[in-house]
Motif scaffolding. Structure first.
Motif: not given
Lengths: 346, 346
Positions: B138-140, B143-144, B150-151, B153, B239-241, B243-244, B247-248
């Motif tokens: 979840p890496n827009l 925002e980073i 954030t996190a 994978v 995991g983050l890659a 559902v994470g 979602i984002v």
């Protein structure tokens, strides 16, 4: 049972019980709603409205209402339980023997202490001759009552129960999916409220979309870790009663859990937040119970630990966040190793 | 490698490449950013800003920039690829031999046709001597770059690569989790854009929180079903890659995919939406490729089918929604049966 729709009874006239009963009545399912308050029963019967819990929603005229528990149960083949967790066992003790042979589906979320029991485990104890199932999913009652599209999960080891619930409840606005993992589905519904508090906090802190998605995802990983330890199927958490319910709970600012979290994020103490909101949020009690159970069972739950430190140990928020972000970087989905990945196709 | 931080090179000066390189530079990792445009390189070098892709964000003065691909690669031990999918293979063909022995991590999402190849599979073909991994979550970028928490994978069969990437990239604002399921992680990143279109559509139609959560959950089930068929691990999608990132992508109204969906939901045709927004959204291309692949492989993807019917077959939206809601009610998470649920503890 065949194509004929089973007779249904719904116990509990709160927003979810009323919504469920009304949905079935409007699909011509023979359904009776039981509630305690004679005044409210009369109002629903005469005005076709539940003024306390679903004000402004017109209920179907075919919805039967009673305050007579025995009469409600007498002809029912499927019984939905939508009574608060605080009175759940008391009601079950009254009606246990009458549930023999019936399909009994709990929609109530909560954990009974001592014993860390889910509501359907109370049904098993008090009505050992019943067929037991649970219903859970991204199901805000007011939206279902307003005719919004959604989906839910019926979970039971008893496949006939799942099929029969799908038949009485499924309609153009509600899809009903089946699961055999009753414990996992029920645990998801009980645990999510803790994470709604964290989401409210993140919102108060003005956190971005990445951060919110990370929190929901790590919450899901943590819930799943705990549930797998307790015997649930991790894949349940990929479904509507896992991530589906978690998303809706974490993004809906109306819930008391979210609001308590928001107050904490704005720097209020739990006592201040609760005093202002007028009621303790369910997630606060779940947090206490879960923290203790995770410690007993030796399950790593950093979000639960961090929230507990803020709420009950008065640790400062920035210190807790910094600790969470600096913990050892582990695997994304640690039980992934349970599944052997097949070779990559190309 | 030990505690000493590896030398890093990032190829691609778009918003994500610049953000990644800047993040590492600000943690004192020796990092060089390669990009094509000499004018932009000069601007970053002199003004410490990427005016086209990250306007207003102050970049770290330690960030090295070059337009010389060979020089950029010469000393790098870890190479991040953040170049567009359209020029991915062309660049790899130029530098394949130079990547021998290096750790090469793709951050680019996309599917190459013909062949239905992920970007890291192109790396394997063009640089067979490289250690290959991917980065997703979840890496827009914006925002980073703005310092939000954030996190992400890192996924590779090569555990050393995962550890080394965790060491250079992990910091107080970014947690880096490891996964061995490279194909699943990469597929999640590529498929999600299709579902962002659907989310934009749901938003335009004023759908409620239950409905949006249901759509994300069923999207996740559908992505996972396809990925499992192709050899990925279903738990990657918890995991983050999975559902994470989903979602984002589905809740961020800024993305072109979401905006195209919103236009479709307001009754515009694809052509009208694209004409107004000025660019084809990536999800539209992925939709076409995925629909064809799912048909070839015999994988049931009702959301992809429904969206394809709306976008390319000009079927009316209400008819497609009604068909989705009236399809057979199946199991919530069908591959749940792959895992044997242990008995319930109480």
């Amino acid at each position: 049972m065949t194509d004929r729709k089973a007779s249904v009874c719904v116990l509990g006239g709160g927003s979810f019980g009323t919504t469920l009963a009304n949905l079935m009545a409007s699909e011509a399912v023979p359904v009776t709603l039981w509630l305690r308050d004679p005044e409210m029963a009369r109002h629903i019967r005469e005005q076709h409205e539940n003024p306390r819990y679903l004000p402004g929603i017109a209920l179907d005229e075919r919805l039967q209402v009673t305050t007579d528990l025995n009469a409600a149960l007498a002809t029912a083949e499927i019984v939905f339980l939508a009574i608060p967790s605080s009175s759940f066992r008391t009601v079950l003790q009254q009606i246990g023997p009458q549930l023999a042979g019936k399909q009994v589906v709990s929609t109530t979320k909560g954990i009974e202490q001592p014993g860390f029991l889910m509501m359907s485990q109370i049904v098993e104890q008090e009505a050992p001759e019943a067929h037991v199932g649970v219903l859970s999913g991204p199901n805000l009652a007011k939206e279902i009552a307003a005719g919004e599209l959604t989906a839910t999960v019926v979970a039971s080891e008893d496949e006939q129960l799942c099929r029969d619930v799908q038949a009485v409840l499924g309609c153009a606005n509600l899809r009903v999916y089946a699961s055999q993992d009753r414990y996992g589905v029920e645990l998801g519904g009980a645990l999510k409220n803790v994470y709604a508090i964290i989401s409210g906090m993140a919102s108060a802190l003005g956190m971005g979309e990445n951060t919110k998605a990370m929190l929901i995802t790590r919450a899901l990983a943590e819930m799943t870790r705990f549930a797998v330890h307790m015997g649930a199927n991790p894949l349940t958490f990929l479904g509507l009663a896992g991530v589906g319910d978690l998303i809706v709970t974490c993004v809906s600012p109306q819930s008391r859990n979210f609001q308590v979290g928001h107050a904490l994020g704005k720097g209020e103490t739990l006592e201040q937040g609760v005093a202002r909101l007028g009621q303790v949020a369910e997630g606060v009690n779940t947090l206490r119970v879960l923290k203790q159970k995770a410690a007993e069972e030796g399950v790593y739950m950093p979000l639960v630990d961090g929230l507990h430190a803020i709420v009950f140990e008065h640790k400062p928020l920035p210190a807790v966040i910094a600790r969470l972000m600096s913990a050892e970087q582990k695997n994304d989905v640690e039980f992934a190793a349970f599944m052997s990945a097949a070779p990559v196709k190309s």
